[in-house]
Scaffold this active site. Structure first.
Site, PDB file in Angstrom:
ATOM      1  N   HIS A 106       0.846  -1.207   0.000  1.00  0.00           N
ATOM      2  CA  HIS A 106       0.000   0.000   0.000  1.00  0.00           C
ATOM      3  C   HIS A 106       0.879   1.255   0.000  1.00  0.00           C
ATOM      4  O   HIS A 106       0.612   2.204  -0.731  1.00  0.00           O
ATOM      5  CB  HIS A 106      -0.886   0.027   1.246  1.00  0.00           C
TER       6      HIS A 106
ATOM      7  N   LYS B 179     -15.823  -7.822   4.551  1.00  0.00           N
ATOM      8  CA  LYS B 179     -14.687  -8.139   5.429  1.00  0.00           C
ATOM      9  C   LYS B 179     -14.972  -7.794   6.883  1.00  0.00           C
ATOM     10  O   LYS B 179     -15.641  -6.812   7.173  1.00  0.00           O
ATOM     11  CB  LYS B 179     -13.444  -7.358   4.966  1.00  0.00           C
TER      12      LYS B 179
ATOM     13  N   ARG C 161      -2.244  -6.055  -8.431  1.00  0.00           N
ATOM     14  CA  ARG C 161      -1.137  -6.947  -8.077  1.00  0.00           C
ATOM     15  C   ARG C 161      -0.908  -8.004  -9.134  1.00  0.00           C
ATOM     16  O   ARG C 161       0.210  -8.355  -9.471  1.00  0.00           O
ATOM     17  CB  ARG C 161      -1.418  -7.641  -6.739  1.00  0.00           C
TER      18      ARG C 161
ATOM     19  N   SER D 178      -3.147  -8.089   3.057  1.00  0.00           N
ATOM     20  CA  SER D 178      -3.307  -7.805   4.492  1.00  0.00           C
ATOM     21  C   SER D 178      -3.709  -9.065   5.235  1.00  0.00           C
ATOM     22  O   SER D 178      -3.261  -9.305   6.362  1.00  0.00           O
ATOM     23  CB  SER D 178      -4.352  -6.710   4.691  1.00  0.00           C
TER      24      SER D 178
HETATM   25  N1  COA Z   1       0.261  -4.342  -2.410  1.00  0.00           N
HETATM   26  C1  COA Z   1      -0.024  -5.394  -1.675  1.00  0.00           C
HETATM   27  N2  COA Z   1      -1.285  -5.749  -1.347  1.00  0.00           N
HETATM   28  C2  COA Z   1      -2.281  -4.970  -1.782  1.00  0.00           C
HETATM   29  C3  COA Z   1      -2.035  -3.851  -2.557  1.00  0.00           C
HETATM   30  C4  COA Z   1      -0.700  -3.529  -2.874  1.00  0.00           C
HETATM   31  N3  COA Z   1      -0.390  -2.481  -3.607  1.00  0.00           N
HETATM   32  N4  COA Z   1      -3.212  -3.296  -2.851  1.00  0.00           N
HETATM   33  C5  COA Z   1      -4.153  -4.051  -2.283  1.00  0.00           C
HETATM   34  N5  COA Z   1      -3.588  -5.065  -1.631  1.00  0.00           N
HETATM   35  C6  COA Z   1      -4.293  -6.119  -0.919  1.00  0.00           C
HETATM   36  C7  COA Z   1      -4.891  -5.648   0.367  1.00  0.00           C
HETATM   37  O1  COA Z   1      -4.013  -5.864   1.441  1.00  0.00           O
HETATM   38  C8  COA Z   1      -6.141  -6.465   0.470  1.00  0.00           C
HETATM   39  O2  COA Z   1      -5.863  -7.697   1.091  1.00  0.00           O
HETATM   40  P1  COA Z   1      -6.990  -8.499   1.908  1.00  0.00           P
HETATM   41  O3  COA Z   1      -8.041  -8.864   0.908  1.00  0.00           O
HETATM   42  O4  COA Z   1      -6.271  -9.651   2.450  1.00  0.00           O
HETATM   43  O5  COA Z   1      -7.525  -7.558   2.970  1.00  0.00           O
HETATM   44  C9  COA Z   1      -6.541  -6.726  -0.991  1.00  0.00           C
HETATM   45  O6  COA Z   1      -5.393  -6.472  -1.732  1.00  0.00           O
HETATM   46  C10 COA Z   1      -7.571  -5.775  -1.539  1.00  0.00           C
HETATM   47  O7  COA Z   1      -7.837  -4.804  -0.628  1.00  0.00           O
HETATM   48  P2  COA Z   1      -8.049  -3.265  -0.755  1.00  0.00           P
HETATM   49  O8  COA Z   1      -7.237  -2.627  -1.801  1.00  0.00           O
HETATM   50  O9  COA Z   1      -7.893  -2.729   0.615  1.00  0.00           O
HETATM   51  O10 COA Z   1      -9.495  -3.200  -1.281  1.00  0.00           O
HETATM   52  P3  COA Z   1     -10.774  -3.894  -0.724  1.00  0.00           P
HETATM   53  O11 COA Z   1     -11.177  -4.890  -1.739  1.00  0.00           O
HETATM   54  O12 COA Z   1     -10.692  -4.355   0.674  1.00  0.00           O
HETATM   55  O13 COA Z   1     -11.764  -2.661  -0.674  1.00  0.00           O
HETATM   56  C11 COA Z   1     -12.941  -0.784  -1.551  1.00  0.00           C
HETATM   57  C12 COA Z   1     -12.291  -2.112  -1.822  1.00  0.00           C
HETATM   58  C13 COA Z   1     -12.772  -0.313  -0.120  1.00  0.00           C
HETATM   59  C14 COA Z   1     -12.276   0.215  -2.451  1.00  0.00           C
HETATM   60  C15 COA Z   1     -14.419  -0.961  -1.877  1.00  0.00           C
HETATM   61  O14 COA Z   1     -14.983  -1.920  -1.037  1.00  0.00           O
HETATM   62  C16 COA Z   1     -15.183   0.357  -1.734  1.00  0.00           C
HETATM   63  O15 COA Z   1     -15.111   1.190  -2.596  1.00  0.00           O
HETATM   64  N6  COA Z   1     -15.930   0.522  -0.622  1.00  0.00           N
HETATM   65  C17 COA Z   1     -16.703   1.735  -0.369  1.00  0.00           C
HETATM   66  C18 COA Z   1     -18.190   1.486  -0.624  1.00  0.00           C
HETATM   67  C19 COA Z   1     -18.490   1.561  -2.089  1.00  0.00           C
HETATM   68  O16 COA Z   1     -18.408   2.603  -2.724  1.00  0.00           O
HETATM   69  N7  COA Z   1     -18.859   0.425  -2.652  1.00  0.00           N
HETATM   70  C20 COA Z   1     -19.160   0.291  -4.056  1.00  0.00           C
HETATM   71  C21 COA Z   1     -17.928  -0.093  -4.827  1.00  0.00           C
HETATM   72  S1  COA Z   1     -18.273  -0.321  -6.539  1.00  0.00           S
END
Ligand code: COA
Length: 171
Positions: free
Chosen positions: A21, A45, A94, A132
């Site tokens: 991140h 989650k 990724r 994560s």
């Molecule tokens: N390097 C390493 N790992 C990474 C990374 C990077 N650059 N980028 C993401 N990851 C990992 C994260 O650690 C995470 O791991 P986990 O699944 O074990 O927790 C995974 O990739 C994806 O997580 P993240 O990037 O945090 O996104 P998410 O899928 O948890 O959340 C949101 C996505 C928050 C953007 C989405 O749910 C959202 O927009 N929520 C707001 C409500 C909304 O508008 N919803 C409608 C969406 S269309």
């Protein structure tokens, strides 16, 4: 939207933030005038850390980046981006396996707010395997996570899973 300032939102669960991140944050901070790291609620989650704990960890990691601020986001991402005057949403990719999910989210977000574009940065190959959840699993089972997360986050994980070994954190 404020046309003078190129502002972007980098949303995620950040539970906890990892070096992957941080890599995206540092690179996006160079591409945009301002970057808002937005800690969002992913309804799929069950987080380990509260929104406030995640915000504290991210703020500690970003003190060297003057154009980055950290916020929490409880509603729709695109509404947050519109209210913040952002022109873009930044996401890290990724691997090919991320693409379908990211494509769906970017398409939905475009339907909801066509003026806010999604910008993908390729995650550094060193972090392409990282997540994560994996970091939490390793920490929970007593493994070292120092190679995957910033030092303040490693400390928080030790406090959570092995408080007797955590000691004090000195940045
Ligand atoms: N390097 C390493 N790992 C990474 C990374 C990077 N650059 N980028 C993401 N990851 C990992 C994260 O650690 C995470 O791991 P986990 O699944 O074990 O927790 C995974 O990739 C994806 O997580 P993240 O990037 O945090 O996104 P998410 O899928 O948890 O959340 C949101 C996505 C928050 C953007 C989405 O749910 C959202 O927009 N929520 C707001 C409500 C909304 O508008 N919803 C409608 C969406 S269309």
């Amino acid at each position: 939207m404020d046309n003078q300032v190129r502002r972007a939102v980098y949303p995620g669960s950040f539970d906890p933030p990892t070096l992957g991140h941080l890599d995206i944050i540092q690179r996006a901070a160079q591409l945009f005038d301002e970057l808002i790291v937005a800690i969002a609620v992913n309804s799929q989650k069950q987080p380990l850390f509260s929104l406030e704990e995640r915000a504290e960890m991210l703020r500690e990691c970003c003190t060297h980046l003057p154009n980055v601020r950290v916020a929490t986001l409880e509603g729709l991402l695109v509404r947050f981006a519109q209210q913040a005057g952002a022109c873009a949403i930044v996401r890290g990719l990724r691997a090919v396996s991320d693409f379908e999910y990211e494509f769906q989210m970017a398409t939905m977000n475009r339907q909801l707010a066509p003026e806010v574009d999604t910008c993908f940065l390729m995650t550094h190959q060193q972090f392409a395997f990282l997540s994560s959840s994996m970091v939490k699993e390793v920490a929970r089972l007593g493994g070292a996570v120092d190679a995957f997360v910033p030092p303040n986050v490693a400390h928080r994980l030790r406090q959570r899973f092995a408080p007797e070994t955590a000691g004090n954190f000195h940045p």
